[in-house]
Motif scaffolding. Structure first.
Motif, PDB file in Angstrom:
ATOM      1  N   LEU A  28       0.825  -1.215   0.000  1.00  0.00           N
ATOM      2  CA  LEU A  28       0.000   0.000   0.000  1.00  0.00           C
ATOM      3  C   LEU A  28       0.863   1.270   0.000  1.00  0.00           C
ATOM      4  O   LEU A  28       0.804   2.078   0.939  1.00  0.00           O
ATOM      5  CB  LEU A  28      -0.933   0.024   1.224  1.00  0.00           C
ATOM      6  CG  LEU A  28      -1.939  -1.121   1.356  1.00  0.00           C
ATOM      7  CD1 LEU A  28      -2.837  -0.861   2.561  1.00  0.00           C
ATOM      8  CD2 LEU A  28      -2.769  -1.296   0.110  1.00  0.00           C
ATOM      9  N   PRO A  29       1.678   1.474  -1.040  1.00  0.00           N
ATOM     10  CA  PRO A  29       2.578   2.648  -1.038  1.00  0.00           C
ATOM     11  C   PRO A  29       1.850   3.974  -0.927  1.00  0.00           C
ATOM     12  O   PRO A  29       2.415   4.948  -0.417  1.00  0.00           O
ATOM     13  CB  PRO A  29       3.312   2.515  -2.382  1.00  0.00           C
ATOM     14  CG  PRO A  29       2.432   1.648  -3.228  1.00  0.00           C
ATOM     15  CD  PRO A  29       1.772   0.699  -2.281  1.00  0.00           C
ATOM     16  N   GLN A 137       4.704  -4.076   9.823  1.00  0.00           N
ATOM     17  CA  GLN A 137       5.303  -2.892  10.427  1.00  0.00           C
ATOM     18  C   GLN A 137       4.256  -1.814  10.697  1.00  0.00           C
ATOM     19  O   GLN A 137       4.288  -1.145  11.734  1.00  0.00           O
ATOM     20  CB  GLN A 137       6.410  -2.361   9.514  1.00  0.00           C
ATOM     21  CG  GLN A 137       7.306  -1.305  10.148  1.00  0.00           C
ATOM     22  CD  GLN A 137       6.719   0.108  10.078  1.00  0.00           C
ATOM     23  OE1 GLN A 137       5.915   0.388   9.197  1.00  0.00           O
ATOM     24  NE2 GLN A 137       7.118   0.973  11.011  1.00  0.00           N
ATOM     25  N   GLY A 138       3.322  -1.668   9.762  1.00  0.00           N
ATOM     26  CA  GLY A 138       2.269  -0.684   9.938  1.00  0.00           C
ATOM     27  C   GLY A 138       1.392  -0.985  11.133  1.00  0.00           C
ATOM     28  O   GLY A 138       1.041  -0.085  11.929  1.00  0.00           O
ATOM     29  N   VAL A 139       1.023  -2.254  11.309  1.00  0.00           N
ATOM     30  CA  VAL A 139       0.188  -2.657  12.446  1.00  0.00           C
ATOM     31  C   VAL A 139       0.949  -2.482  13.762  1.00  0.00           C
ATOM     32  O   VAL A 139       0.409  -1.963  14.752  1.00  0.00           O
ATOM     33  CB  VAL A 139      -0.275  -4.118  12.277  1.00  0.00           C
ATOM     34  CG1 VAL A 139      -1.009  -4.597  13.530  1.00  0.00           C
ATOM     35  CG2 VAL A 139      -1.176  -4.260  11.051  1.00  0.00           C
ATOM     36  N   TRP A 159      -4.134  -0.964  10.676  1.00  0.00           N
ATOM     37  CA  TRP A 159      -3.299  -0.103   9.855  1.00  0.00           C
ATOM     38  C   TRP A 159      -4.209   0.812   9.047  1.00  0.00           C
ATOM     39  O   TRP A 159      -4.997   1.547   9.632  1.00  0.00           O
ATOM     40  CB  TRP A 159      -2.358  -0.945   8.986  1.00  0.00           C
ATOM     41  CG  TRP A 159      -1.278  -0.137   8.329  1.00  0.00           C
ATOM     42  CD1 TRP A 159      -0.697   1.004   8.817  1.00  0.00           C
ATOM     43  CD2 TRP A 159      -0.669  -0.410   7.064  1.00  0.00           C
ATOM     44  NE1 TRP A 159       0.260   1.456   7.941  1.00  0.00           N
ATOM     45  CE2 TRP A 159       0.303   0.610   6.860  1.00  0.00           C
ATOM     46  CE3 TRP A 159      -0.827  -1.397   6.107  1.00  0.00           C
ATOM     47  CZ2 TRP A 159       1.104   0.660   5.711  1.00  0.00           C
ATOM     48  CZ3 TRP A 159      -0.026  -1.363   4.970  1.00  0.00           C
ATOM     49  CH2 TRP A 159       0.925  -0.350   4.777  1.00  0.00           C
ATOM     50  N   VAL A 160      -4.158   0.762   7.711  1.00  0.00           N
ATOM     51  CA  VAL A 160      -4.942   1.664   6.870  1.00  0.00           C
ATOM     52  C   VAL A 160      -5.692   0.855   5.812  1.00  0.00           C
ATOM     53  O   VAL A 160      -5.428  -0.316   5.588  1.00  0.00           O
ATOM     54  CB  VAL A 160      -4.044   2.709   6.170  1.00  0.00           C
ATOM     55  CG1 VAL A 160      -3.420   3.645   7.179  1.00  0.00           C
ATOM     56  CG2 VAL A 160      -2.953   2.021   5.338  1.00  0.00           C
ATOM     57  N   SER A 169      -6.581  -7.459   9.109  1.00  0.00           N
ATOM     58  CA  SER A 169      -5.121  -7.405   9.242  1.00  0.00           C
ATOM     59  C   SER A 169      -4.589  -8.761   9.670  1.00  0.00           C
ATOM     60  O   SER A 169      -3.608  -9.275   9.101  1.00  0.00           O
ATOM     61  CB  SER A 169      -4.722  -6.338  10.273  1.00  0.00           C
ATOM     62  OG  SER A 169      -5.058  -5.047   9.836  1.00  0.00           O
ATOM     63  N   ALA A 170      -5.222  -9.362  10.673  1.00  0.00           N
ATOM     64  CA  ALA A 170      -4.745 -10.629  11.214  1.00  0.00           C
ATOM     65  C   ALA A 170      -4.854 -11.759  10.192  1.00  0.00           C
ATOM     66  O   ALA A 170      -3.905 -12.523   9.987  1.00  0.00           O
ATOM     67  CB  ALA A 170      -5.530 -10.978  12.479  1.00  0.00           C
ATOM     68  N   MET A 171      -6.000 -11.883   9.535  1.00  0.00           N
ATOM     69  CA  MET A 171      -6.185 -13.015   8.626  1.00  0.00           C
ATOM     70  C   MET A 171      -5.305 -12.891   7.385  1.00  0.00           C
ATOM     71  O   MET A 171      -4.810 -13.897   6.869  1.00  0.00           O
ATOM     72  CB  MET A 171      -7.665 -13.152   8.237  1.00  0.00           C
ATOM     73  CG  MET A 171      -8.235 -11.984   7.466  1.00  0.00           C
ATOM     74  SD  MET A 171     -10.043 -12.058   7.362  1.00  0.00           S
ATOM     75  CE  MET A 171     -10.282 -13.511   6.349  1.00  0.00           C
TER      76      MET A 171
END
Length: 428
Positions: A28-29, A137-139, A159-160, A169-171
Motif C-alpha cells: 500500500l505505497p 510494520q504498519g500494524v 493499519w490503513v 489485518s490478522a487473517m
C-alpha cells in the motif's frame, strides 16, 4: 527446450505486473506516499497484467485458459452477482460489488494463465511474503503509537485501508506465515532469503497478537498444524511449528490470552454478540429469499428488515458462507463452494508433486487457515482470497503439466529400448 523454458518466455511483462500487484496488496505505497494515491497502482498493475495476457492470446489466436469447472464456477458466481442488481434491496451497492467481483475474477484468470512454471509460482509467493513485512510494520507501529481513541475498541491494532479492520489485518498476515515457513524449510532456499522469511514470520506473528483477533489466531493455528502434519520432513516441521508456538506463548501479552478466553463467555462480548445477530439475520433472509438472497453486497442494507429489535447496529455477516447465502442465496453458495472446494482440493493434489509440492503444501495450509478465519469474518471482496486460490490453481496446473510431460516421455524411452534390443546381435 523443455516445457518450463517455453513458458518462461511467455507473458513476461504480464507476469511482472502481476507480481507487482501481489506485492502492492500488502505494501500500500499510497498510505505512506500520498502523492501515489491518484495513480491507483493496484488497479494499474492488475489491469496491465490482465490486458497484456488477453491481448497476447488474441494476437496469436491462442485460447484463454478458463481453469475448467473451477473457473466456470467463479465466472457463474460473478455473473450471478451482476444479475442480482435486478432484485437487490440496494442496486447501487450491488452494482459496485459486482464490478469489483468481476475485477477479482479477471485477476484470478490472469494468474492461472500466466503463472505456469514452478519458478513463477515461487516468485509470486515470495513477493507476498516480502511485502507482508510492510503491513506488519504498519500494524506494529500503530499499536505502539496509538491511543485508546485511535485503536479499535481502545486497544486493538490495525493499519490503513483494508487493514483498518484488525480482523482483516490478522487473517491476511496469517495467510503468508505458512508460505514463509515453506521457504524456510526448503533446503534450496538461500540463507539471505531464509533470514528475510524468518523476519517476515516474526513480524507477522507480533502484528497478529497486537490485533487481538481471535479468528486470526485460530486460523493461523489450524494452518500451521496442517502444514506440520503434511510436510515430508516431519521432525523438522514439528520442531519449527513448536518453536513458533512457544514464541507466541512466551511473548504474547496477558491481555491477548484474556481476550481469546472470552470465546467461552461470548454472550458478554459485544463483538461476539454482533456475530450472533448477523447469523440470525442471515437465517431470516434465507427463509424469506432462499434461492437468490438480497443482492451482492446488500447484507448490511437489508439488516433493518430482518434483525431482531435489540440488534440496532448493522454488521457484516461475519461468515463468508453465510454472507453468500444472505446475498446470493443457496444458488450462489453452490457455485461458490464448487469454486472454493475445487481450488482447495487442487492445492492438496499438487502437494504430492516433487517440483511444486513443497510450496503447494504451504498454499494448502494457508487456504485452510484463511477459510477458518472467514468463518468468523466474511469478506467476499477480498483480493487476498482470489490471489491465494489462484495460486493454488496454478500449483495444480503446473503439477498436471509436469506429470503429463513425464508420462509422454515414458513410451518414447520404451520405444528406444525396444529398437535397441531388436537391432542388436543377441539373436545370433
Amino acid at each position: 527446450m523443455g516445457l518450463g523454458d517455453k513458458a518462461e518466455r511467455r507473458d513476461v511483462v504480464s507476469f511482472y505486473a502481476l507480481t507487482a500487484f501481489a506485492a502492492l496488496m500488502y505494501m500500500l505505497p499510497q498510505a505512506w506516499i500520498p502523492a501515489l494515491a491518484p495513480l491507483r497502482l493496484a488497479l494499474l498493475t492488475s489491469g496491465l497484467a490482465a490486458g497484456l495476457m488477453a491481448l497476447r492470446r488474441v494476437g496469436r489466436a491462442e485460447p484463454i485458459f478458463f481453469d475448467g469447472i473451477r473457473g466456470v464456477a467463479l465466472l457463474c458466481f460473478a455473473g450471478l452477482a451482476l444479475a442480482s442488481i435486478t432484485w437487490s434491496v440496494n442496486p447501487e451497492v450491488t452494482r459496485f460489488t459486482a464490478i469489483e467481483l468481476l475485477k477479482l475474477t479477471a485477476i484470478y484468470l490472469t494468474l492461472v494463465n500466466v503463472v505456469t512454471t514452478p519458478r513463477r509460482l515461487a516468485v509470486v509467493c515470495g513477493a507476498l511474503v516480502a511485502a507482508s513485512m510492510v503491513t506488519s510494520q504498519g500494524v506494529i507501529h500503530t499499536y505502539f503509537t496509538g491511543t485508546p481513541e485511535t485503536l479499535v475498541e481502545g486497544y486493538r491494532a490495525h493499519w490503513v485501508e483494508v487493514y483498518a479492520d484488525p480482523n482483516r489485518s490478522a487473517m491476511n498476515l496469517a495467510l503468508v506465515v505458512p508460505l514463509a515457513v515453506a521457504f524456510l524449510a526448503r533446503k534450496e532456499s538461500g540463507w539471505l532469503w531464509r533470514v528475510a522469511c524468518a523476519v517476515a514470520v516474526v513480524m507477522a506473528l507480533v502484528a497478529i497478537v497486537f490485533t487481538y483477533s481471535r479468528g486470526g489466531f485460530i486460523g493461523l493455528s489450524v494452518a500451521m498444524a496442517l502444514w506440520a502434519l503434511r510436510e515430508q520432513r516431519k521432525l523438522r516441521s514439528v520442531l519449527l511449528g513448536t518453536a513458533l508456538a512457544l514464541g507466541l506463548v512466551v511473548f504474547a501479552p496477558k491481555s491477548f490470552w484474556e481476550r481469546n478466553q472470552t470465546v467461552a463467555t461470548f454472550h458478554e462480548d459485544a463483538s461476539a454478540m454482533g456475530r450472533v445477530y448477523a447469523w440470525q439475520v442471515t437465517s431470516r433472509i434465507s427463509l424469506d429469499k432462499p434461492l437468490l438472497g438480497v443482492g451482492a453486497g446488500a447484507f448490511r442494507h437489508a439488516w433493518h428488515l430482518y434483525a431482531p429489535p435489540q440488534a440496532t447496529r448493522a454488521y457484516v455477516a461475519h461468515n463468508i458462507f453465510l454472507d453468500v447465502i444472505g446475498e446470493l442465496g443457496w444458488l450462489g453458495l453452490g457455485v461458490f463452494l464448487l469454486f472454493a472446494g475445487s481450488a482447495t482440493g487442487g492445492a492438496f493434489a499438487a502437494s504430492r508433486n516433487p517440483a511444486v509440492g513443497w510450496l503447494a503444501r504451504g498454499l494448502a495450509a494457508s487456504m485452510a487457515g484463511y477459510l477458518v478465519c472467514q468463518l468468523s469474518a466474511g469478506y467476499i471482496l477480498s483480493a487476498h482470497l482470489y490471489v491465494l486460490f489462484g495460486l493454488a490453481a496454478c500449483a495444480q496446473r503446473i503439477a498436471r503439466a509436469q506429470e503429463a510431460e513425464a508420462s509422454s516421455k515414458v513410451p518414447e524411452i520404451k520405444g528406444r529400448l525396444v529398437a535397441s534390443w531388436e537391432g542388436s546381435n543377441h539373436a545370433a
